[in-house]
Design an enzyme around this catalytic site. Structure first.
Site, PDB file in Angstrom:
ATOM      1  N   MET A  34       0.840  -1.202   0.000  1.00 13.79           N
ATOM      2  CA  MET A  34       0.000   0.000   0.000  1.00 13.79           C
ATOM      3  C   MET A  34       0.878   1.256   0.000  1.00 13.79           C
ATOM      4  O   MET A  34       0.395   2.356   0.292  1.00 13.79           O
ATOM      5  CB  MET A  34      -0.940  -0.003   1.200  1.00 13.79           C
ATOM      6  CG  MET A  34      -1.899  -1.190   1.160  1.00 13.79           C
ATOM      7  SD  MET A  34      -3.422  -0.916   2.048  1.00 13.79           S
ATOM      8  CE  MET A  34      -2.807  -0.638   3.694  1.00 13.79           C
ATOM      9  N   HIS A  38       8.864   1.418   3.626  1.00 16.30           N
ATOM     10  CA  HIS A  38       9.917   1.474   4.651  1.00 16.30           C
ATOM     11  C   HIS A  38      10.833   0.270   4.436  1.00 16.30           C
ATOM     12  O   HIS A  38      10.645  -0.490   3.467  1.00 16.30           O
ATOM     13  CB  HIS A  38       9.293   1.487   6.057  1.00 16.30           C
ATOM     14  CG  HIS A  38       8.265   0.412   6.267  1.00 16.30           C
ATOM     15  ND1 HIS A  38       8.576  -0.930   6.248  1.00 16.30           N
ATOM     16  CD2 HIS A  38       6.921   0.474   6.459  1.00 16.30           C
ATOM     17  CE1 HIS A  38       7.496  -1.640   6.446  1.00 16.30           C
ATOM     18  NE2 HIS A  38       6.463  -0.818   6.574  1.00 16.30           N
ATOM     19  N   HIS A  41       9.301  -3.165   3.605  1.00 15.43           N
ATOM     20  CA  HIS A  41       8.928  -3.363   2.205  1.00 15.43           C
ATOM     21  C   HIS A  41      10.175  -3.604   1.354  1.00 15.43           C
ATOM     22  O   HIS A  41      10.161  -4.428   0.434  1.00 15.43           O
ATOM     23  CB  HIS A  41       8.221  -2.124   1.654  1.00 15.43           C
ATOM     24  CG  HIS A  41       6.922  -1.784   2.325  1.00 15.43           C
ATOM     25  ND1 HIS A  41       6.763  -0.656   3.097  1.00 15.43           N
ATOM     26  CD2 HIS A  41       5.718  -2.404   2.336  1.00 15.43           C
ATOM     27  CE1 HIS A  41       5.508  -0.588   3.535  1.00 15.43           C
ATOM     28  NE2 HIS A  41       4.860  -1.650   3.101  1.00 15.43           N
ATOM     29  N   GLY A 151       5.088 -10.208   3.615  1.00 15.11           N
ATOM     30  CA  GLY A 151       5.783 -10.117   4.898  1.00 15.11           C
ATOM     31  C   GLY A 151       5.097 -10.942   5.968  1.00 15.11           C
ATOM     32  O   GLY A 151       3.868 -11.039   5.998  1.00 15.11           O
ATOM     33  N   GLU A 152       5.900 -11.501   6.857  1.00 18.10           N
ATOM     34  CA  GLU A 152       5.345 -12.276   7.980  1.00 18.10           C
ATOM     35  C   GLU A 152       4.740 -11.361   9.047  1.00 18.10           C
ATOM     36  O   GLU A 152       4.075 -11.829   9.961  1.00 18.10           O
ATOM     37  CB  GLU A 152       6.440 -13.180   8.566  1.00 18.10           C
ATOM     38  CG  GLU A 152       6.799 -14.282   7.582  1.00 18.10           C
ATOM     39  CD  GLU A 152       8.097 -15.018   7.891  1.00 18.10           C
ATOM     40  OE1 GLU A 152       8.600 -14.905   9.027  1.00 18.10           O
ATOM     41  OE2 GLU A 152       8.605 -15.693   6.967  1.00 18.10           O
ATOM     42  N   GLN A 157      -2.801 -12.462   7.084  1.00 17.70           N
ATOM     43  CA  GLN A 157      -2.899 -12.160   5.649  1.00 17.70           C
ATOM     44  C   GLN A 157      -2.105 -13.179   4.836  1.00 17.70           C
ATOM     45  O   GLN A 157      -2.585 -13.695   3.813  1.00 17.70           O
ATOM     46  CB  GLN A 157      -2.362 -10.748   5.412  1.00 17.70           C
ATOM     47  CG  GLN A 157      -2.118 -10.391   3.964  1.00 17.70           C
ATOM     48  CD  GLN A 157      -1.724  -8.938   3.812  1.00 17.70           C
ATOM     49  OE1 GLN A 157      -2.548  -8.049   3.960  1.00 17.70           O
ATOM     50  NE2 GLN A 157      -0.463  -8.673   3.530  1.00 17.70           N
ATOM     51  N   SER A 189       6.211  -0.305  10.217  1.00 18.06           N
ATOM     52  CA  SER A 189       4.856  -0.212   9.675  1.00 18.06           C
ATOM     53  C   SER A 189       4.653   1.194   9.140  1.00 18.06           C
ATOM     54  O   SER A 189       5.130   2.167   9.740  1.00 18.06           O
ATOM     55  CB  SER A 189       3.836  -0.471  10.787  1.00 18.06           C
ATOM     56  OG  SER A 189       2.550  -0.042  10.380  1.00 18.06           O
ATOM     57  N   SER A 190       3.939   1.291   8.037  1.00 16.94           N
ATOM     58  CA  SER A 190       3.615   2.626   7.513  1.00 16.94           C
ATOM     59  C   SER A 190       2.832   3.411   8.554  1.00 16.94           C
ATOM     60  O   SER A 190       2.914   4.633   8.624  1.00 16.94           O
ATOM     61  CB  SER A 190       2.801   2.513   6.222  1.00 16.94           C
ATOM     62  OG  SER A 190       3.478   1.700   5.284  1.00 16.94           O
ATOM     63  N   ARG A 191       2.047   2.716   9.393  1.00 12.56           N
ATOM     64  CA  ARG A 191       1.207   3.393  10.392  1.00 12.56           C
ATOM     65  C   ARG A 191       2.030   3.938  11.563  1.00 12.56           C
ATOM     66  O   ARG A 191       1.501   4.730  12.350  1.00 12.56           O
ATOM     67  CB  ARG A 191       0.110   2.465  10.902  1.00 12.56           C
ATOM     68  CG  ARG A 191      -0.957   2.197   9.839  1.00 12.56           C
ATOM     69  CD  ARG A 191      -2.184   1.487  10.396  1.00 12.56           C
ATOM     70  NE  ARG A 191      -3.290   1.509   9.454  1.00 12.56           N
ATOM     71  CZ  ARG A 191      -3.626   0.485   8.646  1.00 12.56           C
ATOM     72  NH1 ARG A 191      -2.945  -0.640   8.674  1.00 12.56           N
ATOM     73  NH2 ARG A 191      -4.636   0.592   7.805  1.00 12.56           N
TER      74      ARG A 191
HETATM   75  P1  AMP Z   1       1.464  -2.905   3.501  1.00 12.57           P
HETATM   76  O1  AMP Z   1       2.022  -1.849   2.600  1.00 12.57           O
HETATM   77  O2  AMP Z   1       1.478  -2.536   4.939  1.00 12.57           O
HETATM   78  O3  AMP Z   1       0.152  -3.453   3.016  1.00 12.57           O
HETATM   79  O4  AMP Z   1       2.473  -4.125   3.408  1.00 12.57           O
HETATM   80  C1  AMP Z   1       2.875  -4.659   2.178  1.00 12.57           C
HETATM   81  C2  AMP Z   1       3.691  -5.890   2.416  1.00 12.57           C
HETATM   82  O5  AMP Z   1       4.831  -5.565   3.197  1.00 12.57           O
HETATM   83  C3  AMP Z   1       2.931  -6.981   3.185  1.00 12.57           C
HETATM   84  O6  AMP Z   1       3.275  -8.235   2.639  1.00 12.57           O
HETATM   85  C4  AMP Z   1       3.466  -6.811   4.580  1.00 12.57           C
HETATM   86  O7  AMP Z   1       3.416  -8.002   5.344  1.00 12.57           O
HETATM   87  C5  AMP Z   1       4.899  -6.418   4.322  1.00 12.57           C
HETATM   88  N1  AMP Z   1       5.457  -5.719   5.472  1.00 12.57           N
HETATM   89  C6  AMP Z   1       4.989  -4.591   6.061  1.00 12.57           C
HETATM   90  N2  AMP Z   1       5.732  -4.277   7.139  1.00 12.57           N
HETATM   91  C7  AMP Z   1       6.694  -5.229   7.241  1.00 12.57           C
HETATM   92  C8  AMP Z   1       7.765  -5.474   8.156  1.00 12.57           C
HETATM   93  N3  AMP Z   1       8.009  -4.677   9.184  1.00 12.57           N
HETATM   94  N4  AMP Z   1       8.539  -6.563   7.947  1.00 12.57           N
HETATM   95  C9  AMP Z   1       8.299  -7.406   6.903  1.00 12.57           C
HETATM   96  N5  AMP Z   1       7.308  -7.221   6.008  1.00 12.57           N
HETATM   97  C10 AMP Z   1       6.517  -6.160   6.177  1.00 12.57           C
END
Ligand code: AMP
Length: 284
Positions: A34, A38, A41, A151-152, A157, A189-191
């Site tokens: 999304m 960071h 990603h 990501g784990e 998800q 986390s983006s959040r």
């Molecule tokens: P998002 O943009 O938050 O939807 O995440 C996109 C992908 O990045 C998803 O597969 C997440 O699990 C992964 N992701 C997000 N944060 C992390 C993190 N800190 N470590 C590993 N993978 C991550």
């Protein structure tokens, strides 16, 4: 041969490009995100880079996975920064569609992974995982990957996408990357961008809780209730946090378990102020 970096916005143009790449015998990996990228990603992008000829980053803040009172409109967006990071990671293509191009008027088809979507985040975010599974299925059709990397950090998800791929016969390998953390243990986390300095400090209690439970497990504790209590204590000791859930579940089926005697996941979601953060650790 490295492709010139290209950004696609039109779903049909993206699919035509992916079909061309496949015809040329290229192995395609996709990394759905999304945006507001960071280092977590970036770890996914690097893993994909090592396993495919062509890597497609998708950036799409998917409206169907947000509830009516959630943060869709204020979700952090930084497309120029995302594209710069993708290029620096040696990525070839980015797919950044508009919501109106992804969901045409009258769209009414959804993918649901019936049982795995129910507990944990699914219980507090009704409809969230149907939105996720649907958009990931669409992104798979549009980018035609051989491999997709997740990501784990988003444990449920990942379990849902693996099950969808298995149940619906997608010919796509799913690879996962361990959680990337800040030096103080907070999962990236983006959040995290929403947190004040004080809340950012309080957010350390999530990984501290998981570490406490892990320590109890290493000391021989197997009872789910005791492991959950160990994880909750540091979080509850922090002002400004509110636990959504802390649960020990079977690592594959996400069913309730009373004893950590088979692979299990300790998963949690916690509001720090109004920001909902998740984290998890596989134990046993
Ligand atoms: P998002 O943009 O938050 O939807 O995440 C996109 C992908 O990045 C998803 O597969 C997440 O699990 C992964 N992701 C997000 N944060 C992390 C993190 N800190 N470590 C590993 N993978 C991550």
């Amino acid at each position: 041969m490295q492709l010139p970096f290209e950004v696609f916005r039109d779903p049909r143009a993206m699919r035509a490009k992916a079909e061309d790449l496949r015809r040329d015998g290229r192995r395609i990996a996709v990394v759905p995100t999304m945006g507001a990228l960071h280092d977590g990603h970036v770890a996914l992008l690097r893993a994909a880079r090592g396993k495919a000829d062509v890597v497609i980053l998708t950036v799409f803040v998917n409206p169907t996975q947000f509830g009516p009172t959630e943060d869709l409109s204020r979700y952090p967006r930084d497309e120029p920064g995302d594209l710069a990071k993708a290029r620096a990671a040696g990525i070839d293509l980015a797919f950044c569609p508009e919501a109106s191009a992804m969901y045409r008027p009258g769209a009414q088809s959804f993918v649901e992974v019936r049982e795995l979507q129910k507990p944990l985040c699914g219980a507090s975010r009704p409809g969230h995982f149907a939105g996720v599974a649907t958009v990931v299925a669409k992104l798979f059709h549009l980018t035609q990957p051989h491999l997709a990397v997740f990501g784990e950090k988003d444990y449920q998800q990942l379990a849902i996408i693996r099950r969808m791929v298995r149940d619906l016969d997608f010919a796509i390998e799913i690879a996962s990357v361990p959680i990337v953390r800040e030096p103080d243990g907070v999962a990236m986390s983006s959040r995290n961008a929403y947190l004040s300095p004080e809340q950012r400090r309080a957010a350390r209690s999530l990984s501290a809780g998981l570490a406490a439970a892990e320590l109890a497990f290493a000391g021989g504790e197997r009872r789910a209730g005791a492991l959950v209590a160990a994880a909750r204590a540091p979080i509850e000791a922090e002002a400004g946090t509110r636990i959504d859930y802390v649960e020990l579940r079977d690592a594959e089926e996400l069913t309730v378990i009373e004893q950590a005697e088979r692979p299990a996941v300790l998963a949690l979601a916690v509001f720090v102020g109004t920001t909902r953060l998740i984290d998890n650790r596989v134990i046993g």
